[in-house]
Design an enzyme around this catalytic site. Structure first.
Site, PDB file in Angstrom:
ATOM      1  N   LYS A  11       0.854  -1.202   0.000  1.00 52.26           N
ATOM      2  CA  LYS A  11       0.000   0.000   0.000  1.00 52.26           C
ATOM      3  C   LYS A  11       0.882   1.241   0.000  1.00 52.26           C
ATOM      4  O   LYS A  11       2.042   1.201   0.452  1.00 52.26           O
ATOM      5  CB  LYS A  11      -0.941   0.036   1.216  1.00 52.26           C
ATOM      6  CG  LYS A  11      -0.267   0.092   2.602  1.00 52.26           C
ATOM      7  CD  LYS A  11       0.141   1.479   3.082  1.00 52.26           C
ATOM      8  CE  LYS A  11       0.887   1.444   4.414  1.00 52.26           C
ATOM      9  NZ  LYS A  11       1.710   2.566   4.713  1.00 52.26           N
ATOM     10  N   PRO A 102       9.883  -4.293  -0.467  1.00 56.58           N
ATOM     11  CA  PRO A 102      10.980  -3.996   0.458  1.00 56.58           C
ATOM     12  C   PRO A 102      10.485  -3.989   1.913  1.00 56.58           C
ATOM     13  O   PRO A 102       9.337  -3.619   2.171  1.00 56.58           O
ATOM     14  CB  PRO A 102      11.442  -2.601   0.026  1.00 56.58           C
ATOM     15  CG  PRO A 102      11.003  -2.462  -1.388  1.00 56.58           C
ATOM     16  CD  PRO A 102       9.736  -3.260  -1.513  1.00 56.58           C
ATOM     17  N   ALA A 105       9.600  -0.478   4.867  1.00 55.87           N
ATOM     18  CA  ALA A 105       9.657   0.515   3.794  1.00 55.87           C
ATOM     19  C   ALA A 105       8.476   1.473   3.790  1.00 55.87           C
ATOM     20  O   ALA A 105       8.368   2.317   2.907  1.00 55.87           O
ATOM     21  CB  ALA A 105       9.738  -0.213   2.451  1.00 55.87           C
ATOM     22  N   GLY A 109       4.347  -4.282   3.873  1.00 56.02           N
ATOM     23  CA  GLY A 109       4.634  -5.616   3.341  1.00 56.02           C
ATOM     24  C   GLY A 109       4.277  -6.732   4.314  1.00 56.02           C
ATOM     25  O   GLY A 109       3.583  -7.689   3.942  1.00 56.02           O
ATOM     26  N   ASP A 144      -2.159  -1.772   9.918  1.00 52.37           N
ATOM     27  CA  ASP A 144      -2.298  -1.774   8.456  1.00 52.37           C
ATOM     28  C   ASP A 144      -3.019  -3.028   7.944  1.00 52.37           C
ATOM     29  O   ASP A 144      -3.373  -3.094   6.760  1.00 52.37           O
ATOM     30  CB  ASP A 144      -0.909  -1.721   7.783  1.00 52.37           C
ATOM     31  CG  ASP A 144      -0.293  -0.324   7.858  1.00 52.37           C
ATOM     32  OD1 ASP A 144      -1.034   0.652   8.083  1.00 52.37           O
ATOM     33  OD2 ASP A 144       0.945  -0.223   7.698  1.00 52.37           O
TER      34      ASP A 144
HETATM   35  P1  ATP Z   1       4.745  -0.791   9.285  1.00 48.83           P
HETATM   36  O1  ATP Z   1       3.458  -1.568   9.121  1.00 48.83           O
HETATM   37  O2  ATP Z   1       5.378  -0.931  10.623  1.00 48.83           O
HETATM   38  O3  ATP Z   1       4.681   0.610   8.750  1.00 48.83           O
HETATM   39  P2  ATP Z   1       6.454  -1.349   7.061  1.00 48.83           P
HETATM   40  O4  ATP Z   1       5.506  -1.450   5.949  1.00 48.83           O
HETATM   41  O5  ATP Z   1       7.274  -0.120   7.123  1.00 48.83           O
HETATM   42  O6  ATP Z   1       5.748  -1.608   8.410  1.00 48.83           O
HETATM   43  P3  ATP Z   1       7.270  -4.131   6.981  1.00 48.83           P
HETATM   44  O7  ATP Z   1       7.952  -4.563   5.740  1.00 48.83           O
HETATM   45  O8  ATP Z   1       5.896  -4.593   7.197  1.00 48.83           O
HETATM   46  O9  ATP Z   1       7.432  -2.561   7.065  1.00 48.83           O
HETATM   47  O10 ATP Z   1       8.218  -4.543   8.205  1.00 48.83           O
HETATM   48  C1  ATP Z   1       8.020  -4.051   9.500  1.00 48.83           C
HETATM   49  C2  ATP Z   1       8.674  -5.012  10.482  1.00 48.83           C
HETATM   50  O11 ATP Z   1       7.972  -6.252  10.481  1.00 48.83           O
HETATM   51  C3  ATP Z   1      10.122  -5.333  10.174  1.00 48.83           C
HETATM   52  O12 ATP Z   1      10.854  -5.119  11.351  1.00 48.83           O
HETATM   53  C4  ATP Z   1      10.122  -6.816   9.815  1.00 48.83           C
HETATM   54  O13 ATP Z   1      11.252  -7.460  10.326  1.00 48.83           O
HETATM   55  C5  ATP Z   1       8.870  -7.350  10.490  1.00 48.83           C
HETATM   56  N1  ATP Z   1       8.155  -8.439   9.773  1.00 48.83           N
HETATM   57  C6  ATP Z   1       7.414  -9.388  10.331  1.00 48.83           C
HETATM   58  N2  ATP Z   1       6.846 -10.183   9.417  1.00 48.83           N
HETATM   59  C7  ATP Z   1       7.231  -9.732   8.216  1.00 48.83           C
HETATM   60  C8  ATP Z   1       6.958 -10.131   6.876  1.00 48.83           C
HETATM   61  N3  ATP Z   1       6.170 -11.175   6.583  1.00 48.83           N
HETATM   62  N4  ATP Z   1       7.511  -9.417   5.885  1.00 48.83           N
HETATM   63  C9  ATP Z   1       8.285  -8.340   6.169  1.00 48.83           C
HETATM   64  N5  ATP Z   1       8.582  -7.927   7.420  1.00 48.83           N
HETATM   65  C10 ATP Z   1       8.061  -8.607   8.445  1.00 48.83           C
END
Ligand code: ATP
Length: 294
Positions: A11, A102, A105, A109, A144
């Site tokens: 997203k 990524p 990010a 994800g 999210d």
């Molecule tokens: P947020 O929802 O905190 O804004 P984000 O989109 O910035 O997250 P993600 O890629 O979801 O980032 O990763 C956030 C944290 O979740 C990282 O510290 C990662 O190690 C952990 N994590 C747990 N499960 C997963 C997964 N399936 N894929 C990626 N990261 C994961």
């Protein structure tokens, strides 16, 4: 059915406003948010197979190495455990995640992987749960996750549990640029709180513009709406975000940061713009992905 594969799209935040702090209820103490979220075509692929024992395997195609937990800390595994406990499911799934989004990010994800597991398990074990029920379960995994279940374009409020799906707009070309660093959302919120205390004028109330958009969603209005309250905090921690924005501005685009960063997105229209991105942006940054809104 023994195996199911689902796309788990990333997203982006077209708009993110921090209204204050949630005063009561299960999300008391968290930031009270008002956001416009849009799914994009950059997706992980999550495959769930009924099997003896529980296993998790992730394979990364992002070109950068973020920390992806390989155990019960992975959000996908947490989603399985939640469904297993809530609905008394037998021990036994193998989860495979083909990681294209990524990590850390600002693209949700991990949350999208978790949402895919909730949906996949619902189908694989014929549980017949509604999207609303899955979203309630999902919110306990992360703010999210409810949006990642609905996907498309939506207004998302509170902790993330209040999702109002909006009419989807025609698919639009965008580019996503990421400097190859993982950002901790909690760090950006802490910095935001400190900056807000010392500089209250940095708070923008853009609600009127959002209401105008909600009354009649239209891509034409988006350029005036793009806004992220967390951007100053994220840039103060990671100045590289401002550098990416400047690069994209230099090729004539209107870049915006997603979530708590560091990913920066911009819509593009012409082949000339695409060529400029390919020639001037892509060689410089760790990840440049051409994608579309869903
Ligand atoms: P947020 O929802 O905190 O804004 P984000 O989109 O910035 O997250 P993600 O890629 O979801 O980032 O990763 C956030 C944290 O979740 C990282 O510290 C990662 O190690 C952990 N994590 C747990 N499960 C997963 C997964 N399936 N894929 C990626 N990261 C994961």
């Amino acid at each position: 059915m023994n195996v199911i594969s689902l796309e788990a799209p990333a997203k982006v935040n077209l708009y993110l406003s921090v209204l204050g702090t949630i005063e009561t209820g299960p999300y008391q103490g968290y930031h009270d948010l008002d956001m416009l979220m849009q799914s994009i075509s950059l997706s992980d692929i999550v495959t769930i197979e009924k099997k003896q024992g529980v296993s998790l395997l992730t394979a990364s195609f992002t070109g950068i190495t973020g920390e992806i937990p390989q155990d019960e800390h992975n959000l996908a595994m947490k989603a399985w455990r939640m469904m297993q406990n809530a609905y008394g499911l037998p021990e036994g799934v193998a989860i495979h995640i083909e990681k294209h989004i990524p990590v850390g990010a600002g693209l949700a994800g991990g949350s999208s992987d978790a949402a895919a597991v909730l949906k996949g398990v619902n189908q694989l074990f014929s549980l017949g749960l509604s999207l609303e029920t899955l979203a309630e379960i999902g919110a306990s995994l992360g703010g999210d996750v409810p949006f990642c279940l609905y996907q498309g374009l939506a207004r998302v409020r509170g902790f993330g549990e209040r999702v109002t799906p909006l009419v989807s707009l025609p698919s639009r070309n965008c580019v996503l640029v990421n400097p190859g660093i993982a950002v901790l959302t909690s760090e950006i919120f802490k910095t935001y709180d400190i900056m807000k205390e010392t500089n209250s004028s940095s708070l923008n109330n853009e609600e009127e513009k959002v209401n105008g958009f909600l009354a009649e969603p239209d891509w034409q209005k988006i350029d005036y709406l793009l806004h992220n309250d967390l951007e100053s905090a994220a840039v103060s921690c990671y100045p590289v975000i401002a550098e990416i924005k400047e690069d994209l501005e230099r090729v004539g685009l209107m870049p915006f940061m997603s979530g708590s960063g560091p990913s920066v997105i911009a819509f593009w229209q012409t082949e000339e713009e695409r060529r400029h991105i390919q020639e001037k942006i892509a060689p410089k940054w760790a990840v440049t992905v051409f994608c579309r809104t869903l």
